[in-house]
Design a protein around this motif. Sequence first.
Motif, PDB file in Angstrom:
ATOM      1  N   THR A  86     -20.555  -8.872   7.182  1.00 57.98           N
ATOM      2  CA  THR A  86     -19.623  -9.975   6.957  1.00 57.98           C
ATOM      3  C   THR A  86     -18.616  -9.632   5.869  1.00 57.98           C
ATOM      4  OG1 THR A  86     -21.327 -11.553   7.599  1.00 57.98           O
ATOM      5  CG2 THR A  86     -19.446 -12.417   6.378  1.00 57.98           C
ATOM      6  N   ALA A  87     -19.072  -9.028   4.790  1.00 55.87           N
ATOM      7  CA  ALA A  87     -18.168  -8.674   3.699  1.00 55.87           C
ATOM      8  C   ALA A  87     -17.116  -7.663   4.162  1.00 55.87           C
ATOM      9  CB  ALA A  87     -18.969  -8.107   2.523  1.00 55.87           C
ATOM     10  N   VAL A  88     -17.529  -6.692   4.978  1.00 53.09           N
ATOM     11  CA  VAL A  88     -16.590  -5.670   5.450  1.00 53.09           C
ATOM     12  C   VAL A  88     -15.546  -6.283   6.379  1.00 53.09           C
ATOM     13  CG1 VAL A  88     -16.382  -3.571   6.825  1.00 53.09           C
ATOM     14  CG2 VAL A  88     -18.239  -3.783   5.182  1.00 53.09           C
ATOM     15  N   MET A 115       0.842  -1.201   0.000  1.00 51.22           N
ATOM     16  CA  MET A 115       0.000   0.000   0.000  1.00 51.22           C
ATOM     17  C   MET A 115       0.876   1.250   0.000  1.00 51.22           C
ATOM     18  SD  MET A 115      -3.077   1.221  -0.001  1.00 51.22           S
ATOM     19  CE  MET A 115      -3.960   2.720   0.394  1.00 51.22           C
ATOM     20  N   GLY A 116       2.015   1.179   0.699  1.00 53.49           N
ATOM     21  CA  GLY A 116       2.895   2.330   0.750  1.00 53.49           C
ATOM     22  C   GLY A 116       3.577   2.607  -0.567  1.00 53.49           C
ATOM     23  N   ARG A 117       3.813   1.566  -1.365  1.00 58.41           N
ATOM     24  CA  ARG A 117       4.506   1.749  -2.640  1.00 58.41           C
ATOM     25  C   ARG A 117       3.560   2.146  -3.760  1.00 58.41           C
ATOM     26  NH1 ARG A 117       7.860  -3.777  -3.005  1.00 58.41           N
ATOM     27  NH2 ARG A 117       5.941  -4.503  -2.031  1.00 58.41           N
ATOM     28  N   HIS A 118       2.331   1.656  -3.736  1.00 52.73           N
ATOM     29  CA  HIS A 118       1.376   1.948  -4.811  1.00 52.73           C
ATOM     30  C   HIS A 118       0.025   2.341  -4.201  1.00 52.73           C
ATOM     31  CE1 HIS A 118       4.300   0.138  -7.551  1.00 52.73           C
ATOM     32  NE2 HIS A 118       4.329  -0.910  -6.742  1.00 52.73           N
ATOM     33  N   PRO A 119      -0.051   3.423  -3.463  1.00 53.77           N
ATOM     34  CA  PRO A 119      -1.321   3.765  -2.782  1.00 53.77           C
ATOM     35  C   PRO A 119      -2.461   4.042  -3.736  1.00 53.77           C
ATOM     36  CG  PRO A 119       0.242   5.589  -2.680  1.00 53.77           C
ATOM     37  CD  PRO A 119       0.992   4.420  -3.237  1.00 53.77           C
ATOM     38  N   ARG A 120      -2.199   4.747  -4.845  1.00 56.06           N
ATOM     39  CA  ARG A 120      -3.274   5.098  -5.764  1.00 56.06           C
ATOM     40  C   ARG A 120      -3.855   3.865  -6.434  1.00 56.06           C
ATOM     41  NH1 ARG A 120      -2.882   9.561 -10.685  1.00 56.06           N
ATOM     42  NH2 ARG A 120      -5.058   9.362 -11.389  1.00 56.06           N
ATOM     43  N   GLN A 121      -2.965   2.981  -6.916  1.00 61.06           N
ATOM     44  CA  GLN A 121      -3.439   1.770  -7.585  1.00 61.06           C
ATOM     45  C   GLN A 121      -4.184   0.848  -6.619  1.00 61.06           C
ATOM     46  OE1 GLN A 121      -0.531   3.172  -7.816  1.00 61.06           O
ATOM     47  NE2 GLN A 121       0.367   3.009  -9.874  1.00 61.06           N
ATOM     48  N   ASP A 122      -3.660   0.732  -5.391  1.00 61.20           N
ATOM     49  CA  ASP A 122      -4.312  -0.142  -4.420  1.00 61.20           C
ATOM     50  C   ASP A 122      -5.661   0.422  -3.994  1.00 61.20           C
ATOM     51  OD1 ASP A 122      -2.287  -1.952  -4.502  1.00 61.20           O
ATOM     52  OD2 ASP A 122      -1.302  -1.275  -2.671  1.00 61.20           O
ATOM     53  N   LEU A 123      -5.754   1.731  -3.861  1.00 68.89           N
ATOM     54  CA  LEU A 123      -7.026   2.341  -3.485  1.00 68.89           C
ATOM     55  C   LEU A 123      -8.069   2.150  -4.575  1.00 68.89           C
ATOM     56  CD1 LEU A 123      -8.645   4.031  -1.495  1.00 68.89           C
ATOM     57  CD2 LEU A 123      -7.766   6.083  -2.614  1.00 68.89           C
ATOM     58  N   LEU A 124      -7.658   2.323  -5.837  1.00 66.10           N
ATOM     59  CA  LEU A 124      -8.575   2.111  -6.956  1.00 66.10           C
ATOM     60  C   LEU A 124      -9.028   0.658  -7.017  1.00 66.10           C
ATOM     61  CD1 LEU A 124      -9.993   3.157  -9.482  1.00 66.10           C
ATOM     62  CD2 LEU A 124      -7.897   2.696 -10.779  1.00 66.10           C
ATOM     63  N   ALA A 125      -8.090  -0.266  -6.794  1.00 68.61           N
ATOM     64  CA  ALA A 125      -8.457  -1.688  -6.799  1.00 68.61           C
ATOM     65  C   ALA A 125      -9.418  -2.002  -5.669  1.00 68.61           C
ATOM     66  CB  ALA A 125      -7.200  -2.543  -6.674  1.00 68.61           C
ATOM     67  N   GLY A 126      -9.187  -1.415  -4.493  1.00 64.94           N
ATOM     68  CA  GLY A 126     -10.082  -1.664  -3.367  1.00 64.94           C
ATOM     69  C   GLY A 126     -11.477  -1.133  -3.611  1.00 64.94           C
ATOM     70  N   VAL A 127     -11.581   0.053  -4.191  1.00 67.67           N
ATOM     71  CA  VAL A 127     -12.895   0.628  -4.493  1.00 67.67           C
ATOM     72  C   VAL A 127     -13.620  -0.227  -5.531  1.00 67.67           C
ATOM     73  CG1 VAL A 127     -14.074   2.610  -5.500  1.00 67.67           C
ATOM     74  CG2 VAL A 127     -12.223   2.968  -3.872  1.00 67.67           C
ATOM     75  N   THR A 128     -12.884  -0.712  -6.530  1.00 72.11           N
ATOM     76  CA  THR A 128     -13.488  -1.560  -7.569  1.00 72.11           C
ATOM     77  C   THR A 128     -14.059  -2.831  -6.970  1.00 72.11           C
ATOM     78  OG1 THR A 128     -11.918  -0.696  -9.198  1.00 72.11           O
ATOM     79  CG2 THR A 128     -13.075  -2.747  -9.740  1.00 72.11           C
ATOM     80  N   VAL A 129     -13.273  -3.494  -6.118  1.00 73.39           N
ATOM     81  CA  VAL A 129     -13.744  -4.719  -5.470  1.00 73.39           C
ATOM     82  C   VAL A 129     -14.947  -4.426  -4.578  1.00 73.39           C
ATOM     83  CG1 VAL A 129     -13.139  -6.556  -3.851  1.00 73.39           C
ATOM     84  CG2 VAL A 129     -11.497  -5.836  -5.576  1.00 73.39           C
ATOM     85  N   ALA A 130     -14.916  -3.295  -3.876  1.00 70.76           N
ATOM     86  CA  ALA A 130     -16.029  -2.940  -2.993  1.00 70.76           C
ATOM     87  C   ALA A 130     -17.322  -2.728  -3.779  1.00 70.76           C
ATOM     88  CB  ALA A 130     -15.677  -1.686  -2.199  1.00 70.76           C
ATOM     89  N   ILE A 131     -17.218  -2.079  -4.944  1.00 71.22           N
ATOM     90  CA  ILE A 131     -18.397  -1.834  -5.771  1.00 71.22           C
ATOM     91  C   ILE A 131     -19.007  -3.151  -6.248  1.00 71.22           C
ATOM     92  CG2 ILE A 131     -19.159  -0.906  -7.996  1.00 71.22           C
ATOM     93  CD1 ILE A 131     -17.226   1.395  -7.574  1.00 71.22           C
ATOM     94  N   VAL A 132     -18.150  -4.094  -6.601  1.00 69.44           N
ATOM     95  CA  VAL A 132     -18.645  -5.393  -7.054  1.00 69.44           C
ATOM     96  C   VAL A 132     -19.203  -6.199  -5.882  1.00 69.44           C
ATOM     97  CG1 VAL A 132     -17.984  -7.579  -8.121  1.00 69.44           C
ATOM     98  CG2 VAL A 132     -17.051  -5.429  -9.003  1.00 69.44           C
ATOM     99  N   ALA A 133     -18.531  -6.112  -4.726  1.00 65.97           N
ATOM    100  CA  ALA A 133     -18.909  -6.943  -3.581  1.00 65.97           C
ATOM    101  C   ALA A 133     -20.175  -6.462  -2.890  1.00 65.97           C
ATOM    102  CB  ALA A 133     -17.761  -6.984  -2.572  1.00 65.97           C
ATOM    103  N   LEU A 134     -20.489  -5.152  -2.978  1.00 63.18           N
ATOM    104  CA  LEU A 134     -21.636  -4.614  -2.245  1.00 63.18           C
ATOM    105  C   LEU A 134     -22.956  -5.279  -2.616  1.00 63.18           C
ATOM    106  CD1 LEU A 134     -22.898  -2.637  -0.289  1.00 63.18           C
ATOM    107  CD2 LEU A 134     -22.920  -0.909  -2.100  1.00 63.18           C
ATOM    108  N   PRO A 135     -23.346  -5.304  -3.901  1.00 64.20           N
ATOM    109  CA  PRO A 135     -24.622  -5.967  -4.213  1.00 64.20           C
ATOM    110  C   PRO A 135     -24.586  -7.462  -3.939  1.00 64.20           C
ATOM    111  CG  PRO A 135     -23.445  -5.384  -6.230  1.00 64.20           C
ATOM    112  CD  PRO A 135     -22.710  -4.735  -5.105  1.00 64.20           C
ATOM    113  N   LEU A 136     -23.415  -8.091  -4.111  1.00 62.17           N
ATOM    114  CA  LEU A 136     -23.301  -9.517  -3.796  1.00 62.17           C
ATOM    115  C   LEU A 136     -23.522  -9.757  -2.315  1.00 62.17           C
ATOM    116  CD1 LEU A 136     -20.188 -10.546  -5.953  1.00 62.17           C
ATOM    117  CD2 LEU A 136     -22.593 -11.066  -6.400  1.00 62.17           C
ATOM    118  N   ALA A 137     -22.898  -8.928  -1.478  1.00 65.37           N
ATOM    119  CA  ALA A 137     -23.046  -9.100  -0.036  1.00 65.37           C
ATOM    120  C   ALA A 137     -24.496  -8.927   0.398  1.00 65.37           C
ATOM    121  CB  ALA A 137     -22.155  -8.091   0.698  1.00 65.37           C
ATOM    122  N   LEU A 138     -25.168  -7.912  -0.141  1.00 69.94           N
ATOM    123  CA  LEU A 138     -26.568  -7.690   0.201  1.00 69.94           C
ATOM    124  C   LEU A 138     -27.437  -8.865  -0.247  1.00 69.94           C
ATOM    125  CD1 LEU A 138     -26.890  -3.919  -0.825  1.00 69.94           C
ATOM    126  CD2 LEU A 138     -26.599  -4.845   1.475  1.00 69.94           C
TER     127      LEU A 138
END
Length: 208
Positions: free
Chosen positions: A40-42, A1-24
């Motif tokens: 549970t997903a969080v 995360m310290g070496r690639h914060p922008r890329q990791d943050l974008l990847a995390g947001v992408t996964v969260a967007i996909v996981a939200l409707p699945l989790a619900l």
Amino acid sequence: MGRHPRQDLLAGVTVAIVALPLALGFGVSSGLGAEAGLATAVVAGALAALLGGSNLQVSGPTGAMTVVLVPIVARYGPGGVLTVGLMAGVILIGLALLRAGQYMRYVPAPVVEGFTLGIACVIGLQQIPHALGVDEPEGEKVVLVAWRALVDSVAFPNWTAIGLSAGVTAVMLAGARWKPTIPFSIVAVIAATVITQVFHLDGAAPIG
């Protein structure tokens, strides 16, 4: 995360967007409610990110557990899910210590795909009563339960629920073909929820 914060943050947001409707959806399907699926997903996603052993690991809700948890919730209640979760964790730790993961390469891809497709069919059948807006018939066999729900819907149709379900499905399918990068599943669920709450539609579940 310290070496690639922008890329990791974008990847995390992408996964969260996909996981939200699945989790619900998986929370509702398991019988514990949308809140349980979201929590549970969080929690699981955060722990997997902190304790996972791979820099490329992606964690999120899975439909396979839904099929397993439905009969457990029905028979033992929410407490049974906690017990099963702890048992599964102990088994996974044991398999990791035995380095059993290396043998997964010998499982043919059609077996994994067939297993996943079967789970998708079961989850889809479980959602038919919700989509039709009828009370879920009693029974453990999802095909019979779905068929009874369909018969009840034909006898006493709930056009509000049917219309919302058809609208959500149409938005998801059309949106996926038009702009695959936009999570239209979330857009459709939010729109259906807003419509249900604003117009106080009886018999229409905002998430189902």
